[in-house]
Design a protein around this motif. Sequence first.
Motif, PDB file in Angstrom:
ATOM      1  N   ALA A  51       0.827  -1.211   0.000  1.00  0.00           N
ATOM      2  CA  ALA A  51       0.000   0.000   0.000  1.00  0.00           C
ATOM      3  C   ALA A  51       0.862   1.263   0.000  1.00  0.00           C
ATOM      4  N   ILE A  52       2.000   1.216   0.670  1.00  0.00           N
ATOM      5  CA  ILE A  52       2.886   2.380   0.715  1.00  0.00           C
ATOM      6  C   ILE A  52       3.451   2.655  -0.672  1.00  0.00           C
ATOM      7  N   PHE A  53       3.919   1.623  -1.345  1.00  0.00           N
ATOM      8  CA  PHE A  53       4.453   1.802  -2.693  1.00  0.00           C
ATOM      9  C   PHE A  53       3.377   2.298  -3.656  1.00  0.00           C
ATOM     10  N   VAL A  54       2.154   1.790  -3.508  1.00  0.00           N
ATOM     11  CA  VAL A  54       1.059   2.230  -4.381  1.00  0.00           C
ATOM     12  C   VAL A  54       0.779   3.711  -4.167  1.00  0.00           C
ATOM     13  N   ARG A  55       0.810   4.161  -2.913  1.00  0.00           N
ATOM     14  CA  ARG A  55       0.590   5.575  -2.611  1.00  0.00           C
ATOM     15  C   ARG A  55       1.642   6.455  -3.287  1.00  0.00           C
ATOM     16  N   LEU A  56       2.855   5.965  -3.389  1.00  0.00           N
ATOM     17  CA  LEU A  56       3.958   6.761  -3.926  1.00  0.00           C
ATOM     18  C   LEU A  56       4.060   6.675  -5.450  1.00  0.00           C
ATOM     19  N   ALA A  57       3.349   5.732  -6.064  1.00  0.00           N
ATOM     20  CA  ALA A  57       3.408   5.580  -7.518  1.00  0.00           C
ATOM     21  C   ALA A  57       2.616   6.688  -8.208  1.00  0.00           C
ATOM     22  N   ASP A  58       2.999   7.007  -9.452  1.00  0.00           N
ATOM     23  CA  ASP A  58       2.323   8.081 -10.183  1.00  0.00           C
ATOM     24  C   ASP A  58       1.751   7.593 -11.521  1.00  0.00           C
ATOM     25  N   LEU A 259      11.173   9.927 -10.640  1.00  0.00           N
ATOM     26  CA  LEU A 259      12.033   8.901 -10.042  1.00  0.00           C
ATOM     27  C   LEU A 259      11.314   8.209  -8.893  1.00  0.00           C
ATOM     28  N   GLN A 260      10.560   8.986  -8.104  1.00  0.00           N
ATOM     29  CA  GLN A 260       9.804   8.387  -7.000  1.00  0.00           C
ATOM     30  C   GLN A 260       8.812   7.362  -7.517  1.00  0.00           C
ATOM     31  N   GLY A 261       8.096   7.705  -8.585  1.00  0.00           N
ATOM     32  CA  GLY A 261       7.129   6.781  -9.150  1.00  0.00           C
ATOM     33  C   GLY A 261       7.789   5.526  -9.683  1.00  0.00           C
ATOM     34  N   LEU A 262       8.953   5.679 -10.304  1.00  0.00           N
ATOM     35  CA  LEU A 262       9.674   4.521 -10.828  1.00  0.00           C
ATOM     36  C   LEU A 262      10.147   3.611  -9.698  1.00  0.00           C
ATOM     37  N   LEU A 263      10.742   4.217  -8.660  1.00  0.00           N
ATOM     38  CA  LEU A 263      11.225   3.422  -7.536  1.00  0.00           C
ATOM     39  C   LEU A 263      10.074   2.719  -6.816  1.00  0.00           C
ATOM     40  N   ALA A 264       8.900   3.364  -6.801  1.00  0.00           N
ATOM     41  CA  ALA A 264       7.744   2.760  -6.133  1.00  0.00           C
ATOM     42  C   ALA A 264       7.315   1.471  -6.833  1.00  0.00           C
ATOM     43  N   VAL A 265       7.225   1.506  -8.173  1.00  0.00           N
ATOM     44  CA  VAL A 265       6.788   0.297  -8.880  1.00  0.00           C
ATOM     45  C   VAL A 265       7.888  -0.767  -8.877  1.00  0.00           C
ATOM     46  N   VAL A 266       9.153  -0.341  -8.881  1.00  0.00           N
ATOM     47  CA  VAL A 266      10.246  -1.311  -8.753  1.00  0.00           C
ATOM     48  C   VAL A 266      10.180  -2.002  -7.390  1.00  0.00           C
TER      49      VAL A 266
END
Length: 341
Positions: A51-58, A259-266
């Motif tokens: 859920a944290i990574f999903v929140r940070l994804a764009d 970059l934040q969105g990329l790192l989130a999905v990675v």
Amino acid sequence: MSPPPAALAPAAAEGAILLSPASTADLHEAALRRQAFFAVVLAAICIGFSAIFVRLADVGPAAVGFWRLVFALGPTIIWAVAEQRALERRAPRAPGTPRVLFTRRQLFISMMAGLFFGADLVAFHLGLAHTTTANALLIANLAVVIVMVIGWLALGERPSRGLLLALVLSLGGTVLIISRSAAAVPGDGVSVYGDVLCMAAAACYAGYMLMTRLVRRSGQSHGPALGGGMVSLIAASTAAIFCLVWAVAAGETLVPSSLQGLLAVVGLGLVAHATGQGLTTFALGRLQAGLISVVLLLQIVVGTSMAALLFGEIPSLMVAIGGAMVVAGIVVARPGKPQPR
């Protein structure tokens, strides 16, 4: 009466217990079950970051699921290949015999697991956009109830008293947290939509777990079990296609713009899916689906704690008590170590 042979005399004198082949096999199986249990605990911690990574994804909700699965395919392929090589070493094929990676039945069930998982990702990500992190995690984990009931009726996995006690403790804790989280969400009707989507995600995830458990079981009625790596590879590929088709049809943003969105999905791909779901799939070959679903409730504690640190969603005392009950349920659910016979 003649004395025992010299080789056995010391053991007899010390009162040593010689284990029969059956007892040795039981101990080995028990050790594998304990490994599977701790694998599920680690899986729950990894999945708790979802859920944290999903929140940070764009990117869009379905696109998040697609990228999560794409970045997980690399480790999953390595796992499947290593698994097949290990199988070849244990049971070499006769010369000229074709290699059978899976049967049609196993392929179908694994693909069904992937469809369920893809639907779970889309529903959960959509729901998370319309409710709090705590609500989304808690409602989605109601899959425990569905897994327990269907696992009992369809797979014949009758729950033990200890597991029922663990279920009561864990669900009691989730009720406390849900009641507090629901009260904190503005009653504008939007959160109700998110809650319903998360309920749908719970049903889909229960379907994924049960399909995976079904194809990972072995026995005379359904043949040898399919390895966890191959199941994960087929399911992840199917789910990725499902999410991509949904994202394109819905006109979602597909490519991360920061970059934040990329790192989130990675992070979703490597931590939540490759590690978390991979360990869960491994454990489903050794433990009941109901027990695993109870242990996975630990992800609620991880997710809500991270949400408090990153987004300021500070849990109340009631939430803390509920989290403690969830952990207590996990402790009760832990398989014991049988004694040698």
